[in-house]
Write a protein that holds these residues in place. Sequence first.
Motif, PDB file in Angstrom:
ATOM      1  N   ARG A   1       0.834  -1.203   0.000  1.00 14.00           N
ATOM      2  CA  ARG A   1       0.000   0.000   0.000  1.00 14.00           C
ATOM      3  C   ARG A   1       0.873   1.260   0.000  1.00 14.00           C
ATOM      4  O   ARG A   1       0.605   2.216  -0.711  1.00 14.00           O
ATOM      5  N   ARG A   2       1.940   1.238   0.772  1.00 15.21           N
ATOM      6  CA  ARG A   2       2.854   2.379   0.819  1.00 15.21           C
ATOM      7  C   ARG A   2       3.501   2.594  -0.549  1.00 15.21           C
ATOM      8  O   ARG A   2       3.683   3.733  -0.987  1.00 15.21           O
ATOM      9  N   THR A   3       3.848   1.511  -1.228  1.00 17.43           N
ATOM     10  CA  THR A   3       4.416   1.611  -2.579  1.00 17.43           C
ATOM     11  C   THR A   3       3.413   2.277  -3.515  1.00 17.43           C
ATOM     12  O   THR A   3       3.765   3.166  -4.293  1.00 17.43           O
ATOM     13  N   LEU A   4       2.158   1.835  -3.425  1.00 17.06           N
ATOM     14  CA  LEU A   4       1.112   2.423  -4.265  1.00 17.06           C
ATOM     15  C   LEU A   4       0.940   3.909  -3.967  1.00 17.06           C
ATOM     16  O   LEU A   4       0.786   4.723  -4.879  1.00 17.06           O
ATOM     17  N   GLU A   5       1.004   4.261  -2.692  1.00 16.88           N
ATOM     18  CA  GLU A   5       0.890   5.673  -2.308  1.00 16.88           C
ATOM     19  C   GLU A   5       2.054   6.489  -2.866  1.00 16.88           C
ATOM     20  O   GLU A   5       1.875   7.616  -3.347  1.00 16.88           O
ATOM     21  N   ALA A   6       3.252   5.921  -2.852  1.00 12.36           N
ATOM     22  CA  ALA A   6       4.419   6.607  -3.424  1.00 12.36           C
ATOM     23  C   ALA A   6       4.240   6.804  -4.929  1.00 12.36           C
ATOM     24  O   ALA A   6       4.577   7.862  -5.475  1.00 12.36           O
ATOM     25  N   ILE A   7       3.697   5.807  -5.605  1.00 15.37           N
ATOM     26  CA  ILE A   7       3.440   5.910  -7.047  1.00 15.37           C
ATOM     27  C   ILE A   7       2.409   7.007  -7.308  1.00 15.37           C
ATOM     28  O   ILE A   7       2.588   7.847  -8.197  1.00 15.37           O
ATOM     29  N   ALA A   8       1.314   6.994  -6.542  1.00 17.96           N
ATOM     30  CA  ALA A   8       0.254   7.992  -6.733  1.00 17.96           C
ATOM     31  C   ALA A   8       0.782   9.401  -6.505  1.00 17.96           C
ATOM     32  O   ALA A   8       0.465  10.329  -7.263  1.00 17.96           O
ATOM     33  N   THR A   9       1.596   9.581  -5.492  1.00 18.61           N
ATOM     34  CA  THR A   9       2.172  10.893  -5.216  1.00 18.61           C
ATOM     35  C   THR A   9       3.119  11.311  -6.338  1.00 18.61           C
ATOM     36  O   THR A   9       3.064  12.447  -6.819  1.00 18.61           O
ATOM     37  N   ASP A  10       3.968  10.381  -6.787  1.00 22.85           N
ATOM     38  CA  ASP A  10       4.919  10.675  -7.853  1.00 22.85           C
ATOM     39  C   ASP A  10       4.225  11.005  -9.168  1.00 22.85           C
ATOM     40  O   ASP A  10       4.661  11.887  -9.895  1.00 22.85           O
ATOM     41  N   LYS A  11       3.151  10.306  -9.470  1.00 16.87           N
ATOM     42  CA  LYS A  11       2.462  10.494 -10.749  1.00 16.87           C
ATOM     43  C   LYS A  11       1.408  11.592 -10.696  1.00 16.87           C
ATOM     44  O   LYS A  11       0.682  11.804 -11.653  1.00 16.87           O
ATOM     45  N   GLY A  12       1.341  12.289  -9.583  1.00 17.35           N
ATOM     46  CA  GLY A  12       0.455  13.448  -9.508  1.00 17.35           C
ATOM     47  C   GLY A  12      -1.010  13.099  -9.407  1.00 17.35           C
ATOM     48  O   GLY A  12      -1.850  13.766 -10.006  1.00 17.35           O
ATOM     49  N   GLY A  13      -1.339  12.087  -8.624  1.00 16.31           N
ATOM     50  CA  GLY A  13      -2.733  11.702  -8.447  1.00 16.31           C
ATOM     51  C   GLY A  13      -3.497  12.685  -7.577  1.00 16.31           C
ATOM     52  O   GLY A  13      -4.662  12.500  -7.307  1.00 16.31           O
ATOM     53  N   GLY A  14      -2.867  13.730  -7.185  1.00 15.97           N
ATOM     54  CA  GLY A  14      -3.474  14.735  -6.308  1.00 15.97           C
ATOM     55  C   GLY A  14      -2.403  15.269  -5.396  1.00 15.97           C
ATOM     56  O   GLY A  14      -1.217  15.013  -5.589  1.00 15.97           O
ATOM     57  N   LYS A  15      -2.806  16.003  -4.404  1.00 18.52           N
ATOM     58  CA  LYS A  15      -1.860  16.495  -3.419  1.00 18.52           C
ATOM     59  C   LYS A  15      -1.427  15.330  -2.535  1.00 18.52           C
ATOM     60  O   LYS A  15      -2.220  14.433  -2.249  1.00 18.52           O
ATOM     61  N   SER A  16      -0.183  15.349  -2.104  1.00 19.82           N
ATOM     62  CA  SER A  16       0.320  14.242  -1.286  1.00 19.82           C
ATOM     63  C   SER A  16      -0.450  14.119   0.023  1.00 19.82           C
ATOM     64  O   SER A  16      -0.423  13.079   0.655  1.00 19.82           O
ATOM     65  N   LYS A  17      -1.158  15.164   0.433  1.00 22.40           N
ATOM     66  CA  LYS A  17      -1.950  15.104   1.667  1.00 22.40           C
ATOM     67  C   LYS A  17      -3.336  14.511   1.409  1.00 22.40           C
ATOM     68  O   LYS A  17      -4.055  14.204   2.343  1.00 22.40           O
ATOM     69  N   ASP A  18      -3.716  14.354   0.132  1.00 26.70           N
ATOM     70  CA  ASP A  18      -5.009  13.753  -0.184  1.00 26.70           C
ATOM     71  C   ASP A  18      -5.010  12.286   0.223  1.00 26.70           C
ATOM     72  O   ASP A  18      -3.978  11.618   0.134  1.00 26.70           O
ATOM     73  N   PRO A  19      -6.161  11.764   0.642  1.00 28.79           N
ATOM     74  CA  PRO A  19      -6.239  10.323   0.928  1.00 28.79           C
ATOM     75  C   PRO A  19      -5.898   9.525  -0.340  1.00 28.79           C
ATOM     76  O   PRO A  19      -6.152   9.972  -1.465  1.00 28.79           O
ATOM     77  N   LEU A  20      -5.344   8.356  -0.144  1.00 29.79           N
ATOM     78  CA  LEU A  20      -4.936   7.526  -1.273  1.00 29.79           C
ATOM     79  C   LEU A  20      -6.124   7.223  -2.189  1.00 29.79           C
ATOM     80  O   LEU A  20      -5.970   7.229  -3.418  1.00 29.79           O
ATOM     81  N   ALA A  21      -7.292   6.982  -1.623  1.00 27.94           N
ATOM     82  CA  ALA A  21      -8.471   6.693  -2.456  1.00 27.94           C
ATOM     83  C   ALA A  21      -8.740   7.833  -3.428  1.00 27.94           C
ATOM     84  O   ALA A  21      -9.051   7.599  -4.611  1.00 27.94           O
ATOM     85  N   LYS A  22      -8.604   9.082  -2.974  1.00 31.90           N
ATOM     86  CA  LYS A  22      -8.831  10.239  -3.852  1.00 31.90           C
ATOM     87  C   LYS A  22      -7.734  10.332  -4.911  1.00 31.90           C
ATOM     88  O   LYS A  22      -8.007  10.628  -6.076  1.00 31.90           O
ATOM     89  N   GLN A  23      -6.492  10.072  -4.529  1.00 34.87           N
ATOM     90  CA  GLN A  23      -5.390  10.105  -5.494  1.00 34.87           C
ATOM     91  C   GLN A  23      -5.609   9.067  -6.592  1.00 34.87           C
ATOM     92  O   GLN A  23      -5.397   9.340  -7.772  1.00 34.87           O
TER      93      GLN A  23
END
Length: 191
Positions: A98-120
Amino acid sequence: MVHPGGVREPVFHERATVLVCRHCEQGIAVLEEQLTGGHTKGSGERLVGEVSWRGFHWWPLAGSSAHQAVPSEIASALNEAVLCLSANCPRAAAVMARRTLEAIATDKGGGKSKDPLAKQLANMAASGLLQPALADWAKEVRAVGNSGAHFDPIDTVSNADASQLIEFLQALIDYLYVLPYDLAQRRAARP
């Protein structure tokens, strides 16, 4: 084991084996445990039947090297998930997946890094960065990772669960990082 003449020879139920990887052709050391009739020596079962061997520790660990296109934070998180799985810690592996997925979402600009992972993840799907099947798998990684992180005696994480999450993440990393990098390298090499 006792030989004729009363000479004792120790019987080992674990062994180390050296293999060669079919893909990279590098050596791999494997610690294996003996199974008799599908059971290990310490299982309490009667050991009758066919003898076979099952690997329980591999070195180098699978996934321990990352493609140069993968950001180091993502490679490190995925490597830690693989290490947790190899140590038979599936809940920890799911959390690191899950942490890996969160790092990917943050890196790929799925939203602000403070956004919940579901939103990203929803943002990545809406932008087309995650195709529908990838978006569904990403939701699964998030959900199983949450199960690993929060105590629930009914909702467990198995080794098979954690292994599937890691396999998906490796495919996602190939899709988002490795394939675009390799294509760019190929195009740059053409005259």
